[in-house]
Design a protein around this motif. Structure first.
Motif, short mmCIF file in Angstrom:
data_model
loop_
_atom_site.label_atom_id
_atom_site.label_comp_id
_atom_site.label_asym_id
_atom_site.label_seq_id
_atom_site.Cartn_x
_atom_site.Cartn_y
_atom_site.Cartn_z
N ARG A 71 0.83 -1.21 0.00
CA ARG A 71 0.00 0.00 0.00
C ARG A 71 0.86 1.26 0.00
N ARG A 72 1.99 1.23 0.65
CA ARG A 72 2.85 2.41 0.70
C ARG A 72 3.26 2.83 -0.72
N ARG A 73 3.62 1.88 -1.56
CA ARG A 73 3.99 2.19 -2.95
C ARG A 73 2.80 2.79 -3.69
N GLU A 74 1.62 2.23 -3.48
CA GLU A 74 0.44 2.71 -4.20
C GLU A 74 0.04 4.11 -3.74
N GLN A 75 0.16 4.37 -2.46
CA GLN A 75 -0.23 5.67 -1.95
C GLN A 75 0.74 6.75 -2.40
N GLU A 76 1.98 6.38 -2.65
CA GLU A 76 2.95 7.34 -3.17
C GLU A 76 2.54 7.83 -4.56
N ARG A 77 1.72 7.06 -5.24
CA ARG A 77 1.23 7.46 -6.57
C ARG A 77 -0.07 8.26 -6.47
N GLY A 78 -0.46 8.66 -5.29
CA GLY A 78 -1.61 9.54 -5.14
C GLY A 78 -2.94 8.87 -4.87
N ALA A 79 -2.95 7.63 -4.46
CA ALA A 79 -4.21 6.96 -4.16
C ALA A 79 -4.88 7.61 -2.95
N ARG A 80 -6.20 7.61 -2.95
CA ARG A 80 -6.97 8.14 -1.81
C ARG A 80 -7.42 6.96 -0.95
N VAL A 81 -6.56 6.56 -0.03
CA VAL A 81 -6.82 5.38 0.78
C VAL A 81 -6.86 5.77 2.25
N LEU A 82 -7.97 5.45 2.91
CA LEU A 82 -8.12 5.64 4.34
C LEU A 82 -7.97 4.27 5.00
N GLU A 83 -7.05 4.15 5.94
CA GLU A 83 -6.83 2.89 6.62
C GLU A 83 -7.39 2.95 8.03
N LEU A 84 -8.24 2.00 8.36
CA LEU A 84 -8.83 1.91 9.69
C LEU A 84 -8.29 0.62 10.32
N GLU A 85 -7.33 0.78 11.24
CA GLU A 85 -6.61 -0.37 11.77
C GLU A 85 -7.27 -1.05 12.97
N ARG A 86 -8.20 -0.41 13.57
CA ARG A 86 -8.88 -1.00 14.73
C ARG A 86 -10.38 -0.88 14.51
N PRO A 87 -11.01 -1.91 13.99
CA PRO A 87 -12.45 -1.82 13.77
C PRO A 87 -13.21 -1.53 15.06
N GLU A 88 -14.32 -0.87 14.91
CA GLU A 88 -15.20 -0.58 16.05
C GLU A 88 -15.77 -1.90 16.59
N PRO A 89 -16.11 -1.95 17.86
CA PRO A 89 -16.70 -3.17 18.44
C PRO A 89 -17.93 -3.65 17.66
N ALA A 90 -18.72 -2.73 17.13
CA ALA A 90 -19.91 -3.13 16.37
C ALA A 90 -19.53 -3.93 15.13
N ALA A 91 -18.37 -3.65 14.54
CA ALA A 91 -17.92 -4.39 13.36
C ALA A 91 -17.62 -5.84 13.73
N TYR A 92 -17.01 -6.05 14.88
CA TYR A 92 -16.73 -7.41 15.34
C TYR A 92 -18.03 -8.16 15.62
N GLU A 93 -19.00 -7.47 16.21
CA GLU A 93 -20.28 -8.10 16.50
C GLU A 93 -20.99 -8.52 15.21
N LEU A 94 -20.95 -7.66 14.20
CA LEU A 94 -21.56 -7.98 12.91
C LEU A 94 -20.85 -9.17 12.27
N ALA A 95 -19.52 -9.17 12.31
CA ALA A 95 -18.77 -10.27 11.73
C ALA A 95 -19.08 -11.58 12.44
N GLU A 96 -19.19 -11.53 13.74
CA GLU A 96 -19.49 -12.75 14.49
C GLU A 96 -20.84 -13.33 14.12
N ARG A 97 -21.83 -12.45 13.88
CA ARG A 97 -23.17 -12.91 13.49
C ARG A 97 -23.20 -13.40 12.04
N SER A 98 -22.31 -12.88 11.20
CA SER A 98 -22.37 -13.15 9.77
C SER A 98 -21.43 -14.23 9.28
N CYS A 99 -20.37 -14.51 10.01
CA CYS A 99 -19.32 -15.40 9.53
C CYS A 99 -19.37 -16.74 10.26
N PRO A 100 -19.67 -17.82 9.52
CA PRO A 100 -19.63 -19.14 10.15
C PRO A 100 -18.22 -19.44 10.66
#
Length: 106
Positions: A71-100
């Motif tokens: 990603r570092r190489r790609e962002q150097e070329r001007g990509a508009r990338v937002l990185e969220l490294e710690r998902p919110e607790p609600a994201a984990y809850e949704l994944a737990e309900r959705s992922c066998p």
């Protein structure tokens, strides 16, 4: 803001990955934001297509630094990338309900 999820299997057939990459370009060019995890396979195909179309991208990473070198190489070329490294607790809850077998994942 309009957004779409670009997710799928790690072991997706090459022909399908090419379709995913090509398909990600249209919503990106229309102003939609890709939301993905950037894991190997399908996620990266969507990411590559949105990147090529100069679209906005939100990456929901499972841990800090996940896949950072590429990603570092790609962002150097001007990509508009937002990185969220710690998902919110609600994201984990949704994944737990959705992922066998969620509890067995690392």
């Amino acid at each position: 803001m309009s957004a779409y999820a670009g997710i799928g299997a790690h072991e997706t057939p090459r022909q399908v990955l090419e379709l995913m990459r090509a398909g990600a370009g249209a919503p990106a060019r229309a102003g939609w934001t890709l939301r993905s995890g950037n894991s190997a396979g399908a996620d990266r195909a969507f990411y590559g297509g949105a990147l090529q179309a100069a679209g906005a991208i939100e990456l929901y990473l499972p841990e800090p630094g996940f896949g950072a070198r590429a990603r570092r190489r790609e962002q150097e070329r001007g990509a508009r990338v937002l990185e969220l490294e710690r998902p919110e607790p609600a994201a984990y809850e949704l994944a737990e309900r959705s992922c066998p077998g969620w509890a067995a994942l690392g």
